[in-house]
Design a protein around this motif. Structure first.
Motif, PDB file in Angstrom:
ATOM      1  N   GLY A 103       0.803  -1.215   0.000  1.00 58.33           N
ATOM      2  CA  GLY A 103       0.000   0.000   0.000  1.00 58.33           C
ATOM      3  C   GLY A 103       0.834   1.262   0.000  1.00 58.33           C
ATOM      4  O   GLY A 103       2.013   1.265  -0.347  1.00 58.33           O
ATOM      5  N   VAL A 104       0.199   2.362   0.430  1.00 63.03           N
ATOM      6  CA  VAL A 104       0.887   3.650   0.471  1.00 63.03           C
ATOM      7  C   VAL A 104       1.610   3.790   1.803  1.00 63.03           C
ATOM      8  O   VAL A 104       1.183   3.253   2.824  1.00 63.03           O
ATOM      9  N   GLN A 105       2.698   4.534   1.796  1.00 60.51           N
ATOM     10  CA  GLN A 105       3.494   4.702   3.006  1.00 60.51           C
ATOM     11  C   GLN A 105       4.060   6.114   3.047  1.00 60.51           C
ATOM     12  O   GLN A 105       4.000   6.862   2.072  1.00 60.51           O
ATOM     13  N   LEU A 111      -0.792  12.265   4.472  1.00 66.60           N
ATOM     14  CA  LEU A 111      -1.666  13.249   3.844  1.00 66.60           C
ATOM     15  C   LEU A 111      -3.053  12.660   3.582  1.00 66.60           C
ATOM     16  O   LEU A 111      -4.064  13.347   3.759  1.00 66.60           O
ATOM     17  N   ILE A 112      -3.106  11.403   3.180  1.00 67.18           N
ATOM     18  CA  ILE A 112      -4.400  10.730   2.998  1.00 67.18           C
ATOM     19  C   ILE A 112      -5.195  10.764   4.295  1.00 67.18           C
ATOM     20  O   ILE A 112      -6.384  11.119   4.309  1.00 67.18           O
ATOM     21  N   MET A 170     -10.804  13.801  -0.390  1.00 64.01           N
ATOM     22  CA  MET A 170     -10.235  12.773  -1.253  1.00 64.01           C
ATOM     23  C   MET A 170      -8.825  13.143  -1.704  1.00 64.01           C
ATOM     24  O   MET A 170      -8.637  14.080  -2.490  1.00 64.01           O
ATOM     25  N   TYR A 171      -7.868  12.397  -1.243  1.00 73.00           N
ATOM     26  CA  TYR A 171      -6.480  12.622  -1.636  1.00 73.00           C
ATOM     27  C   TYR A 171      -6.299  12.532  -3.149  1.00 73.00           C
ATOM     28  O   TYR A 171      -5.553  13.323  -3.734  1.00 73.00           O
ATOM     29  N   VAL A 172      -6.995  11.589  -3.779  1.00 74.66           N
ATOM     30  CA  VAL A 172      -6.810  11.387  -5.224  1.00 74.66           C
ATOM     31  C   VAL A 172      -7.415  12.519  -6.044  1.00 74.66           C
ATOM     32  O   VAL A 172      -7.189  12.602  -7.255  1.00 74.66           O
ATOM     33  N   GLN A 173      -8.202  13.401  -5.390  1.00 74.32           N
ATOM     34  CA  GLN A 173      -8.748  14.559  -6.092  1.00 74.32           C
ATOM     35  C   GLN A 173      -7.884  15.805  -5.871  1.00 74.32           C
ATOM     36  O   GLN A 173      -8.224  16.883  -6.348  1.00 74.32           O
ATOM     37  N   PHE A 183      -7.538  19.929  -6.183  1.00 69.87           N
ATOM     38  CA  PHE A 183      -7.546  21.042  -5.239  1.00 69.87           C
ATOM     39  C   PHE A 183      -6.229  21.084  -4.454  1.00 69.87           C
ATOM     40  O   PHE A 183      -5.500  20.106  -4.380  1.00 69.87           O
ATOM     41  N   SER A 184      -5.968  22.227  -3.848  1.00 70.38           N
ATOM     42  CA  SER A 184      -4.783  22.371  -3.001  1.00 70.38           C
ATOM     43  C   SER A 184      -5.092  21.773  -1.630  1.00 70.38           C
ATOM     44  O   SER A 184      -6.016  22.229  -0.949  1.00 70.38           O
ATOM     45  N   PRO A 185      -4.358  20.740  -1.178  1.00 77.35           N
ATOM     46  CA  PRO A 185      -4.644  20.130   0.131  1.00 77.35           C
ATOM     47  C   PRO A 185      -4.590  21.122   1.284  1.00 77.35           C
ATOM     48  O   PRO A 185      -5.461  21.118   2.154  1.00 77.35           O
ATOM     49  N   ALA A 186      -3.584  22.005   1.294  1.00 76.55           N
ATOM     50  CA  ALA A 186      -3.453  22.977   2.383  1.00 76.55           C
ATOM     51  C   ALA A 186      -4.637  23.934   2.405  1.00 76.55           C
ATOM     52  O   ALA A 186      -5.209  24.229   3.471  1.00 76.55           O
ATOM     53  N   ALA A 187      -5.034  24.433   1.235  1.00 82.08           N
ATOM     54  CA  ALA A 187      -6.144  25.383   1.155  1.00 82.08           C
ATOM     55  C   ALA A 187      -7.447  24.746   1.606  1.00 82.08           C
ATOM     56  O   ALA A 187      -8.242  25.356   2.330  1.00 82.08           O
TER      57      ALA A 187
END
Length: 215
Positions: A103-105, A111-112, A170-173, A183-187
């Motif tokens: 998986g992801v690590q 962040l997810i 959604m991380y993948v978005q 989109f910007s995750p921080a924003a």
């Protein structure tokens, strides 16, 4: 499971690639995985609010007023909701571990989890506010409809997807995966934190303006 349970259940629903089986069709299975997490958190929130409602009069008298009661109700929701989020995420991580799925690590996994956690707590906060109104009973259904409908708009209008509330957890978005339409995750996390503060303020104002308020 392409990337593991954490990715498939917490990272959201990806933009469909050209020529994929989901091109032009809502991906119901990935969307169902995403909504399962929302259902779990809303259920936990509903149980918490129901129990607090049963002791409303006692707590109001003990805390010295409705506004103090609202502050306690609202902010005490977060440890409960976050515990539910971490338990759910831990279950997904445990499945990856026991089934030997790498998986992801690293930072990607962090962040997810952060995006998912902030979005879940925003939904729980809205539920908490609606619990003060006549929309208490349909609140979970309303939140589900909001999540699905805004995601659907973003699915068919990629240029609007970054503005859709249903995509914000959604991380993948995000731009980490989708550079053009993400989109910007921080924003987004900052905006949702501001939404939580506004919801808290609205709850206090609502209680102050209601005469003879009894849950």
């Amino acid at each position: 499971m392409s990337e593991g349970f954490v990715y498939d259940y917490l990272a959201g629903v990806e933009f469909p690639a050209w020529g994929s089986m989901y091109s032009g069709v809502i991906p119901l299975i990935p969307l169902g995985r995403w909504l399962m997490g929302i259902a779990v958190i809303l259920f936990i929130t509903g149980v918490y609010l129901s129990r607090r409602r049963q002791i409303f009069l006692l707590e109001t008298a003990r805390l010295g007023g409705r506004k103090s009661w609202w502050n306690a109700q609202f902010w005490n929701l977060f440890p409960v909701g976050m515990a539910g989020c971490f338990c759910y995420a831990f279950c997904m991580k445990g499945l990856d571990f026991f089934l030997h799925i790498s998986g992801v690590q690293g930072m990607e996994e962090v962040l997810i989890l952060f995006l998912w956690l902030v979005h879940m707590m925003t939904l729980a906060s809205i539920f908490c506010l609606l619990d003060l109104t006549a929309f208490r009973e349909p609140a979970p259904a309303f939140l589900f409809v909001t999540e699905v409908s805004t995601y659907t708009v973003g699915f068919y209008r990629w240029d609007l997807s970054k503005f859709m509330f249903g995509n914000w957890g959604m991380y993948v978005q995000s731009t980490r995966v989708e550079k053009t339409y993400g989109f910007s995750p921080a924003a987004v996390m900052l905006l949702q934190c501001l939404m939580i503060i506004v919801i808290w303020k609205l709850g206090g104002v609502l209680l102050e303006r209601k005469d003879n308020f009894i849950l």
